[in-house]
Write a protein that holds these residues in place. Structure first.
Motif, PDB file in Angstrom:
ATOM      1  N   ASN A  40       0.779  -1.117  -0.091  1.00 53.16           N
ATOM      2  CA  ASN A  40      -0.030  -0.032  -0.145  1.00 53.16           C
ATOM      3  C   ASN A  40       1.024   1.209  -0.043  1.00 53.16           C
ATOM      4  OD1 ASN A  40      -2.233  -1.559   0.197  1.00 53.16           O
ATOM      5  ND2 ASN A  40      -2.277  -1.669   2.199  1.00 53.16           N
ATOM      6  N   ALA A  41       2.009   1.190  -0.774  1.00 53.84           N
ATOM      7  CA  ALA A  41       2.763   2.561  -0.967  1.00 53.84           C
ATOM      8  C   ALA A  41       2.014   3.428  -1.547  1.00 53.84           C
ATOM      9  CB  ALA A  41       4.053   1.994  -1.804  1.00 53.84           C
ATOM     10  N   PRO A  42       1.974   4.769  -0.918  1.00 54.41           N
ATOM     11  CA  PRO A  42       1.363   5.945  -1.805  1.00 54.41           C
ATOM     12  C   PRO A  42       1.652   6.186  -3.279  1.00 54.41           C
ATOM     13  CG  PRO A  42       3.035   6.759  -0.154  1.00 54.41           C
ATOM     14  CD  PRO A  42       3.117   5.340   0.061  1.00 54.41           C
ATOM     15  N   ALA A  43       2.958   5.980  -3.494  1.00 58.81           N
ATOM     16  CA  ALA A  43       3.389   6.237  -4.914  1.00 58.81           C
ATOM     17  C   ALA A  43       4.797   5.250  -4.958  1.00 58.81           C
ATOM     18  CB  ALA A  43       3.524   7.537  -5.185  1.00 58.81           C
ATOM     19  N   MET A  44       5.231   5.293  -6.058  1.00 58.66           N
ATOM     20  CA  MET A  44       6.356   4.564  -6.488  1.00 58.66           C
ATOM     21  C   MET A  44       6.987   5.674  -7.615  1.00 58.66           C
ATOM     22  SD  MET A  44       7.189   0.920  -7.863  1.00 58.66           S
ATOM     23  CE  MET A  44       8.980   0.120  -7.959  1.00 58.66           C
ATOM     24  N   ILE A  45       8.458   5.852  -7.230  1.00 61.49           N
ATOM     25  CA  ILE A  45       9.103   6.871  -8.002  1.00 61.49           C
ATOM     26  C   ILE A  45      10.042   5.763  -8.705  1.00 61.49           C
ATOM     27  CG2 ILE A  45      10.898   8.855  -8.217  1.00 61.49           C
ATOM     28  CD1 ILE A  45       9.402  10.066  -5.806  1.00 61.49           C
ATOM     29  N   VAL A  46      10.262   5.946 -10.247  1.00 61.97           N
ATOM     30  CA  VAL A  46      11.099   5.171 -10.919  1.00 61.97           C
ATOM     31  C   VAL A  46      11.897   5.991 -11.808  1.00 61.97           C
ATOM     32  CG1 VAL A  46       9.624   3.133 -10.578  1.00 61.97           C
ATOM     33  CG2 VAL A  46       9.389   4.526 -12.555  1.00 61.97           C
ATOM     34  N   PRO A  47      12.863   5.577 -12.512  1.00 65.48           N
ATOM     35  CA  PRO A  47      13.518   6.119 -13.655  1.00 65.48           C
ATOM     36  C   PRO A  47      12.444   6.270 -14.811  1.00 65.48           C
ATOM     37  CG  PRO A  47      15.122   4.232 -13.085  1.00 65.48           C
ATOM     38  CD  PRO A  47      13.617   4.303 -12.156  1.00 65.48           C
ATOM     39  N   PRO A  48      12.569   7.151 -15.484  1.00 63.95           N
ATOM     40  CA  PRO A  48      11.821   7.214 -17.039  1.00 63.95           C
ATOM     41  C   PRO A  48      11.745   5.899 -17.796  1.00 63.95           C
ATOM     42  CG  PRO A  48      12.912   9.160 -16.484  1.00 63.95           C
ATOM     43  CD  PRO A  48      13.557   8.396 -15.666  1.00 63.95           C
ATOM     44  N   GLY A  49      12.858   5.333 -17.711  1.00 62.77           N
ATOM     45  CA  GLY A  49      13.003   3.938 -18.706  1.00 62.77           C
ATOM     46  C   GLY A  49      12.210   2.833 -18.106  1.00 62.77           C
ATOM     47  N   ASN A  50      11.624   3.082 -16.902  1.00 56.66           N
ATOM     48  CA  ASN A  50      10.952   2.071 -16.136  1.00 56.66           C
ATOM     49  C   ASN A  50       9.598   2.351 -15.937  1.00 56.66           C
ATOM     50  OD1 ASN A  50      13.915   1.357 -14.342  1.00 56.66           O
ATOM     51  ND2 ASN A  50      13.192  -0.004 -15.712  1.00 56.66           N
ATOM     52  N   ARG A  51       9.153   3.507 -16.320  1.00 63.67           N
ATOM     53  CA  ARG A  51       7.819   3.996 -16.142  1.00 63.67           C
ATOM     54  C   ARG A  51       6.764   3.062 -16.607  1.00 63.67           C
ATOM     55  NH1 ARG A  51       7.290   9.640 -18.672  1.00 63.67           N
ATOM     56  NH2 ARG A  51       7.405   8.223 -20.450  1.00 63.67           N
ATOM     57  N   GLN A  52       6.779   2.738 -17.850  1.00 65.56           N
ATOM     58  CA  GLN A  52       5.878   1.718 -18.480  1.00 65.56           C
ATOM     59  C   GLN A  52       5.731   0.330 -17.880  1.00 65.56           C
ATOM     60  OE1 GLN A  52       7.197   2.345 -22.701  1.00 65.56           O
ATOM     61  NE2 GLN A  52       5.107   3.272 -23.125  1.00 65.56           N
ATOM     62  N   GLU A  53       7.104  -0.091 -17.491  1.00 61.90           N
ATOM     63  CA  GLU A  53       7.075  -1.384 -16.914  1.00 61.90           C
ATOM     64  C   GLU A  53       6.405  -1.334 -15.469  1.00 61.90           C
ATOM     65  OE1 GLU A  53      10.368  -4.538 -15.327  1.00 61.90           O
ATOM     66  OE2 GLU A  53      10.740  -2.935 -16.502  1.00 61.90           O
ATOM     67  N   ALA A  54       6.752  -0.342 -14.790  1.00 57.38           N
ATOM     68  CA  ALA A  54       6.147  -0.188 -13.384  1.00 57.38           C
ATOM     69  C   ALA A  54       4.379  -0.022 -13.606  1.00 57.38           C
ATOM     70  CB  ALA A  54       6.451   0.951 -12.463  1.00 57.38           C
ATOM     71  N   ALA A  55       4.184   0.693 -14.611  1.00 56.53           N
ATOM     72  CA  ALA A  55       2.662   1.142 -14.746  1.00 56.53           C
ATOM     73  C   ALA A  55       1.832  -0.253 -15.074  1.00 56.53           C
ATOM     74  CB  ALA A  55       2.483   2.138 -16.023  1.00 56.53           C
ATOM     75  N   MET A  56       2.358  -1.343 -15.251  1.00 55.34           N
ATOM     76  CA  MET A  56       1.845  -2.590 -15.838  1.00 55.34           C
ATOM     77  C   MET A  56       1.093  -3.222 -14.543  1.00 55.34           C
ATOM     78  SD  MET A  56       4.550  -4.998 -17.690  1.00 55.34           S
ATOM     79  CE  MET A  56       5.292  -4.463 -19.085  1.00 55.34           C
ATOM     80  N   VAL A  57       1.455  -2.681 -13.098  1.00 50.72           N
ATOM     81  CA  VAL A  57       0.732  -3.018 -11.877  1.00 50.72           C
ATOM     82  C   VAL A  57      -0.446  -2.075 -11.677  1.00 50.72           C
ATOM     83  CG1 VAL A  57       1.051  -3.337  -9.502  1.00 50.72           C
ATOM     84  CG2 VAL A  57       2.964  -3.801 -11.209  1.00 50.72           C
ATOM     85  N   PRO A  58      -1.626  -2.840 -11.939  1.00 53.16           N
ATOM     86  CA  PRO A  58      -2.949  -1.803 -11.690  1.00 53.16           C
ATOM     87  C   PRO A  58      -3.121  -1.316 -10.249  1.00 53.16           C
ATOM     88  CG  PRO A  58      -3.436  -4.084 -11.784  1.00 53.16           C
ATOM     89  CD  PRO A  58      -1.964  -3.867 -12.198  1.00 53.16           C
ATOM     90  N   GLY A  59      -3.626  -0.221 -10.018  1.00 57.06           N
ATOM     91  CA  GLY A  59      -3.600   0.301  -8.637  1.00 57.06           C
ATOM     92  C   GLY A  59      -2.571   0.944  -7.963  1.00 57.06           C
ATOM     93  N   LEU A  60      -1.552   1.136  -8.817  1.00 53.56           N
ATOM     94  CA  LEU A  60      -0.100   1.598  -8.161  1.00 53.56           C
ATOM     95  C   LEU A  60      -0.069   3.120  -9.133  1.00 53.56           C
ATOM     96  CD1 LEU A  60       2.376   1.394  -6.496  1.00 53.56           C
ATOM     97  CD2 LEU A  60       3.620   0.142  -8.455  1.00 53.56           C
ATOM     98  N   THR A  61       0.300   3.966  -8.331  1.00 52.56           N
ATOM     99  CA  THR A  61       0.444   5.411  -8.753  1.00 52.56           C
ATOM    100  C   THR A  61       2.048   5.141  -8.891  1.00 52.56           C
ATOM    101  OG1 THR A  61      -1.353   6.318  -7.326  1.00 52.56           O
ATOM    102  CG2 THR A  61       0.787   7.826  -8.170  1.00 52.56           C
ATOM    103  N   VAL A  62       2.486   5.763 -10.197  1.00 58.13           N
ATOM    104  CA  VAL A  62       3.779   5.600 -10.732  1.00 58.13           C
ATOM    105  C   VAL A  62       4.314   7.027 -10.853  1.00 58.13           C
ATOM    106  CG1 VAL A  62       5.302   4.948 -12.463  1.00 58.13           C
ATOM    107  CG2 VAL A  62       3.508   3.220 -11.393  1.00 58.13           C
ATOM    108  N   LEU A  63       5.413   7.424 -10.332  1.00 59.22           N
ATOM    109  CA  LEU A  63       5.883   8.719 -10.614  1.00 59.22           C
ATOM    110  C   LEU A  63       7.275   8.580 -11.473  1.00 59.22           C
ATOM    111  CD1 LEU A  63       5.329  10.470  -7.209  1.00 59.22           C
ATOM    112  CD2 LEU A  63       3.810  10.601  -9.309  1.00 59.22           C
ATOM    113  N   ALA A  64       7.657   9.157 -12.437  1.00 65.14           N
ATOM    114  CA  ALA A  64       8.935   8.919 -13.210  1.00 65.14           C
ATOM    115  C   ALA A  64       9.621  10.347 -13.017  1.00 65.14           C
ATOM    116  CB  ALA A  64       8.584   8.902 -14.663  1.00 65.14           C
TER     117      ALA A  64
END
Length: 503
Positions: free
Chosen positions: A134-158
């Motif tokens: 239940n992390a409020p958000a996840m900050i990832v590198p721009p190159g991993n943004r689409q990969e992290a966005a595969m997980v539904p319900g997770l707020t991804v920040l690049a």
């Protein structure tokens, strides 16, 4: 001062919770990192120091202690760079959160010396873990943004730079969230070759269909150019598409191997390692255990062309994954298990030169050479192939005919129907039935039992061979929509135990 940030470490295909603790204390300036960090993690101190300075911050002249808890689990990977750097900025007071009581986002990324955040491997299992926590958000590198966005319900920040992360945490310039409630799925861009391209080879096409329906191991033997590789490469196109959970599991394997993937693919994977590969490359391993070709072919096809050319020691390691559907890599301090439920398809020539039995080209091999060539494959390995077929040379009239063969779509429809029938009946594919469940779900009728008994005596079948013959017959019955295994199903299954194919 002390700063604590949530993080995680990869272990196999899963992630384990790790807390990054950064403490600044008085004393001679220095840096120490504890918590069973490997070399790639320990080297973070040089990258983090340069990144902090080049981002315009001051590197604190204090005693810095970084702890990666729990201390009894080894930490591997460069994705701890970003949480360590942010922890130093928080502990030194150079970074103040906009809301001190709000939980910090989940941070993943490798730092460049200029403060840029570089992509890392294994983001998908880390993103799955962040959502589970239940992390409020996840900050990832721009190159991993689409990969992290595969997980539904997770707020991804690049974030492309350490400054972007600092400004987001301080509230000066929040990052734009990218949240997906649906997993992105690939479409027709990954369409495999079509079976319509295959002319002739009707028995081989039938064997491929049976193997795909019941997930049976298949061995094809024939002269060069008769279509063995062509048939194998078209097998993913007739397999049932992966469901959500299966597609995500395949994507996790690709993620920890560092393969870029903008979306989840429904197409079963296809792997064809060269015959010079090692046993570690085939089943996985290394000082830091990584998946091998068996796991990369999980829920798909593992094609071994020129089977006798593989080293015997390499082929023998296939026994465990074929029987258990997984690979366990044991080390002194730990054991990692990777999934490996693959469809094994192999091809071989009948002799070293390849032309034994060819109607027009003579074979130049001596009987001793042919015997040595075939004896490269052990009996126990051959016994694990449910279907063994001999492919004849293609007739010229069939090859030059304008009418194509049956397309993959029609074959896939039958395979999906047969697979659904066996899943509804027993919850697994026929190739995975245990002997006890086989007696329950694949018991033949009287005529089938009599024929099966004759085959057991005539062909001197082992117990494993007997059960595998019955599994193939059960799959043939499922393709025909029959609830009972009869003599015709047993008879057809016997045709695919040809001793000329590898025996």
């Amino acid at each position: 001062m002390l700063a604590r940030l949530p993080s995680a470490s990869l272990r196999g295909l899963d992630a384990e919770a790790v807390t990054v603790e950064v403490d600044l204390s008085r004393g001679i300036p220095g840096w120490s990192m504890v918590g069973l960090a490997d070399a790639s993690v320990r080297e973070a101190k040089d990258r983090v120091r340069a990144a902090i300075l080049n981002a315009g911050f001051d590197f604190p002249l204090a005693r810095i202690t970084v702890n990666l808890a729990p201390a009894d689990r080894k930490k591997i990977g460069a994705y701890f760079d970003l949480p360590v750097a942010v922890g130093i900025l928080l502990a030194s007071g150079q970074l103040l959160p906009a809301d001190p009581d709000a939980p910090l986002p989940f941070l993943v990324g490798e730092l460049g010396l200029n403060g840029a955040i570089n992509p890392v491997a294994g983001v998908l299992p880390l993103a799955i873990f962040a959502r589970q926590q239940n992390a409020p958000a996840m900050i990832v590198p721009p190159g991993n943004r689409q990969e992290a966005a595969m997980v539904p319900g997770l707020t991804v920040l690049a974030a492309g730079h350490l400054l972007d992360v600092a400004r987001h945490i301080s509230g000066a310039a929040p990052l734009t969230p990218e949240r997906s409630d649906e997993r992105p799925v690939t479409t027709g861009s990954d369409t495999p070759p079509d079976m319509a391209d295959v002319r002739g080879q009707h028995q081989a096409r039938r064997a491929v269909e049976i193997a795909a329906c019941g997930r049976h191991p298949l061995l094809m033997c024939g002269n060069p150019g008769v279509g063995k590789s062509m048939l194998a490469m078209r097998m993913p196109g007739i397999l049932p598409p992966l469901d959500d959970d299966e597609a995500m599991e395949v994507a996790r394997i690709r993620s920890i191997l560092g393969e870029a993937q903008p979306a989840i693919s429904r197409l079963p994977p296809f792997r064809a390692p060269h015959h010079t590969c090692s046993d570690v490359a085939l089943v996985g391993g290394g000082s830091t255990p990584r998946p091998g070709e068996c796991s990369r072919a999980h829920l798909g096809v593992l094609f071994l062309d020129e089977l006798p050319e593989f080293r015997r020691s390499v082929l023998e390691v296939l026994r465990q994954p074929l029987e258990r559907g997984m690979v366990t890599i044991a080390r002194a301090v730990d054991a990692i298990t990777f999934p490996a439920r693959f469809q094994l398809v192999a091809a071989m020539n009948p002799c070293p030169c390849g032309y034994l039995g060819h109607p027009h080209k003579p074979c130049r091999c001596t009987p001793q050479q042919v015997q040595r060539y075939r004896h490269r494959l052990s009996g126990p390995l051959l016994d694990r192939f449910d279907l063994r077929i001999q492919l004849p040379a293609v007739d010229r009239t069939e090859l030059t005919a304008m009418q194509p063969g049956e397309p993959s779509a029609a074959i896939r429809a039958r395979v999906i129907a047969g697979r659904a029938r066996m899943i509804a009946r027993q919850g697994c594919c026929n190739a995975e039935l245990t002997p006890r469940r086989l007696e329950r779900f694949a018991a033949p009728d009287a005529a089938g039992a009599a024929l099966l008994q004759q085959a057991f005596t005539r062909f001197a079948l082992s117990a494993r061979g007997y059960h595998r013959l019955l599994r193939v017959a059960r799959t043939i019955a499922d393709l025909e929509g029959s609830d009972t295994v009869g003599a015709p199903h047993i008879a057809e299954a016997l045709q695919f135990r040809g001793e000329s194919a590898g025996g």
